[in-house]
Write a protein that holds these residues in place. Structure first.
Motif, PDB file in Angstrom:
ATOM      1  N   GLY A  19       0.819  -1.215   0.000  1.00  0.00           N
ATOM      2  CA  GLY A  19       0.000   0.000   0.000  1.00  0.00           C
ATOM      3  C   GLY A  19       0.846   1.256   0.000  1.00  0.00           C
ATOM      4  O   GLY A  19       0.544   2.219  -0.722  1.00  0.00           O
ATOM      5  N   ASP A  20       1.923   1.246   0.772  1.00  0.00           N
ATOM      6  CA  ASP A  20       2.829   2.397   0.810  1.00  0.00           C
ATOM      7  C   ASP A  20       3.476   2.629  -0.551  1.00  0.00           C
ATOM      8  O   ASP A  20       3.595   3.772  -1.001  1.00  0.00           O
ATOM      9  CB  ASP A  20       3.920   2.200   1.864  1.00  0.00           C
ATOM     10  CG  ASP A  20       3.404   2.295   3.287  1.00  0.00           C
ATOM     11  OD1 ASP A  20       2.279   2.803   3.498  1.00  0.00           O
ATOM     12  OD2 ASP A  20       4.134   1.849   4.197  1.00  0.00           O
ATOM     13  N   ARG A  23       0.921   4.168  -2.900  1.00  0.00           N
ATOM     14  CA  ARG A  23       0.680   5.570  -2.539  1.00  0.00           C
ATOM     15  C   ARG A  23       1.840   6.456  -2.996  1.00  0.00           C
ATOM     16  O   ARG A  23       1.630   7.527  -3.574  1.00  0.00           O
ATOM     17  CB  ARG A  23       0.463   5.713  -1.032  1.00  0.00           C
ATOM     18  CG  ARG A  23       0.135   7.111  -0.578  1.00  0.00           C
ATOM     19  CD  ARG A  23      -0.243   7.217   0.894  1.00  0.00           C
ATOM     20  NE  ARG A  23       0.410   6.273   1.787  1.00  0.00           N
ATOM     21  CZ  ARG A  23      -0.111   5.101   2.187  1.00  0.00           C
ATOM     22  NH1 ARG A  23      -1.303   4.722   1.762  1.00  0.00           N
ATOM     23  NH2 ARG A  23       0.551   4.300   3.000  1.00  0.00           N
ATOM     24  N   ARG A  26       1.747   6.829  -6.776  1.00  0.00           N
ATOM     25  CA  ARG A  26       0.610   7.667  -7.146  1.00  0.00           C
ATOM     26  C   ARG A  26       0.882   9.141  -6.866  1.00  0.00           C
ATOM     27  O   ARG A  26       0.639  10.006  -7.711  1.00  0.00           O
ATOM     28  CB  ARG A  26      -0.644   7.210  -6.383  1.00  0.00           C
ATOM     29  CG  ARG A  26      -1.861   8.088  -6.624  1.00  0.00           C
ATOM     30  CD  ARG A  26      -3.061   7.616  -5.852  1.00  0.00           C
ATOM     31  NE  ARG A  26      -2.909   7.640  -4.410  1.00  0.00           N
ATOM     32  CZ  ARG A  26      -2.968   8.731  -3.642  1.00  0.00           C
ATOM     33  NH1 ARG A  26      -3.161   9.920  -4.186  1.00  0.00           N
ATOM     34  NH2 ARG A  26      -2.842   8.647  -2.334  1.00  0.00           N
ATOM     35  N   ILE A  27       1.418   9.438  -5.709  1.00  0.00           N
ATOM     36  CA  ILE A  27       1.696  10.823  -5.324  1.00  0.00           C
ATOM     37  C   ILE A  27       2.796  11.411  -6.208  1.00  0.00           C
ATOM     38  O   ILE A  27       2.706  12.567  -6.631  1.00  0.00           O
ATOM     39  CB  ILE A  27       2.038  10.917  -3.827  1.00  0.00           C
ATOM     40  CG1 ILE A  27       0.771  10.635  -3.004  1.00  0.00           C
ATOM     41  CG2 ILE A  27       2.633  12.274  -3.471  1.00  0.00           C
ATOM     42  CD1 ILE A  27       1.009  10.459  -1.522  1.00  0.00           C
ATOM     43  N   THR A  32      -4.712  11.409  -8.122  1.00  0.00           N
ATOM     44  CA  THR A  32      -5.601  11.181  -6.994  1.00  0.00           C
ATOM     45  C   THR A  32      -5.930   9.695  -6.903  1.00  0.00           C
ATOM     46  O   THR A  32      -5.787   8.956  -7.892  1.00  0.00           O
ATOM     47  CB  THR A  32      -6.920  11.957  -7.161  1.00  0.00           C
ATOM     48  OG1 THR A  32      -7.590  11.463  -8.330  1.00  0.00           O
ATOM     49  CG2 THR A  32      -6.659  13.458  -7.283  1.00  0.00           C
ATOM     50  N   GLN A  33      -6.394   9.280  -5.736  1.00  0.00           N
ATOM     51  CA  GLN A  33      -6.870   7.905  -5.604  1.00  0.00           C
ATOM     52  C   GLN A  33      -7.980   7.640  -6.607  1.00  0.00           C
ATOM     53  O   GLN A  33      -8.005   6.602  -7.251  1.00  0.00           O
ATOM     54  CB  GLN A  33      -7.385   7.641  -4.182  1.00  0.00           C
ATOM     55  CG  GLN A  33      -6.327   7.482  -3.145  1.00  0.00           C
ATOM     56  CD  GLN A  33      -6.919   7.093  -1.804  1.00  0.00           C
ATOM     57  OE1 GLN A  33      -8.118   7.238  -1.550  1.00  0.00           O
ATOM     58  NE2 GLN A  33      -6.070   6.594  -0.921  1.00  0.00           N
ATOM     59  N   TYR A  47      -9.797  -0.174  -3.421  1.00  0.00           N
ATOM     60  CA  TYR A  47      -8.552   0.564  -3.654  1.00  0.00           C
ATOM     61  C   TYR A  47      -8.060   1.215  -2.361  1.00  0.00           C
ATOM     62  O   TYR A  47      -6.878   1.133  -2.026  1.00  0.00           O
ATOM     63  CB  TYR A  47      -8.714   1.627  -4.741  1.00  0.00           C
ATOM     64  CG  TYR A  47      -7.423   2.352  -4.986  1.00  0.00           C
ATOM     65  CD1 TYR A  47      -6.471   1.813  -5.835  1.00  0.00           C
ATOM     66  CD2 TYR A  47      -7.127   3.526  -4.307  1.00  0.00           C
ATOM     67  CE1 TYR A  47      -5.251   2.451  -6.019  1.00  0.00           C
ATOM     68  CE2 TYR A  47      -5.913   4.159  -4.475  1.00  0.00           C
ATOM     69  CZ  TYR A  47      -4.979   3.625  -5.331  1.00  0.00           C
ATOM     70  OH  TYR A  47      -3.766   4.246  -5.488  1.00  0.00           O
ATOM     71  N   GLN A  48      -8.964   1.851  -1.640  1.00  0.00           N
ATOM     72  CA  GLN A  48      -8.572   2.521  -0.400  1.00  0.00           C
ATOM     73  C   GLN A  48      -8.026   1.525   0.620  1.00  0.00           C
ATOM     74  O   GLN A  48      -7.061   1.814   1.326  1.00  0.00           O
ATOM     75  CB  GLN A  48      -9.747   3.301   0.171  1.00  0.00           C
ATOM     76  CG  GLN A  48     -10.088   4.524  -0.665  1.00  0.00           C
ATOM     77  CD  GLN A  48     -11.362   5.213  -0.227  1.00  0.00           C
ATOM     78  OE1 GLN A  48     -12.267   4.588   0.324  1.00  0.00           O
ATOM     79  NE2 GLN A  48     -11.450   6.512  -0.493  1.00  0.00           N
ATOM     80  N   GLU A  51      -4.469   0.501  -0.546  1.00  0.00           N
ATOM     81  CA  GLU A  51      -3.487   1.548  -0.280  1.00  0.00           C
ATOM     82  C   GLU A  51      -3.244   1.726   1.220  1.00  0.00           C
ATOM     83  O   GLU A  51      -2.138   2.047   1.634  1.00  0.00           O
ATOM     84  CB  GLU A  51      -3.927   2.865  -0.918  1.00  0.00           C
ATOM     85  CG  GLU A  51      -2.787   3.831  -1.068  1.00  0.00           C
ATOM     86  CD  GLU A  51      -3.123   5.063  -1.871  1.00  0.00           C
ATOM     87  OE1 GLU A  51      -3.221   6.150  -1.241  1.00  0.00           O
ATOM     88  OE2 GLU A  51      -3.271   4.974  -3.106  1.00  0.00           O
ATOM     89  N   ALA A  52      -4.251   1.472   2.030  1.00  0.00           N
ATOM     90  CA  ALA A  52      -4.103   1.567   3.487  1.00  0.00           C
ATOM     91  C   ALA A  52      -3.418   0.327   4.068  1.00  0.00           C
ATOM     92  O   ALA A  52      -3.002   0.333   5.229  1.00  0.00           O
ATOM     93  CB  ALA A  52      -5.463   1.756   4.138  1.00  0.00           C
TER      94      ALA A  52
END
Length: 79
Positions: A19-20, A23, A26-27, A32-33, A47-48, A51-52
């Motif tokens: 997930g990290d 993220r 993506r960043i 955006t998510q 997805y959330q 990513e978490a």
């Protein structure tokens, strides 16, 4: 032959690491998510959770996300 650890802490650690990685990629791409989960055709909540790091994602789902991010799935798994 290697054996799995007795506890599931290693799996939780791997889920969070994947997930990290997602993220961070993506960043770095200033996305955006929402742009990622829509393009990957993955449910927002799924997805959330990926990513978490709170869910053990399916390989097919990780492949879709990797494709949208323009990376190989192994980049998500091994960083």
């Amino acid at each position: 032959m290697p054996t799995l650890p007795d506890d599931d802490d290693w799996l939780l650690d791997e889920q969070h690491a994947i997930g990290d990685r997602i993220r961070v990629i993506r960043i770095r791409q200033n996305r955006t998510q929402e742009s990622v989960f829509l393009a990957a055709r993955v449910a927002r909540s799924t997805y959330q959770e990926i990513e978490a790091g709170t869910v053990d994602a399916r390989v097919g789902t990780l492949r879709k996300i990797a494709c949208v991010l323009g990376v190989h799935v192994t980049d998500l798994l091994h960083g």
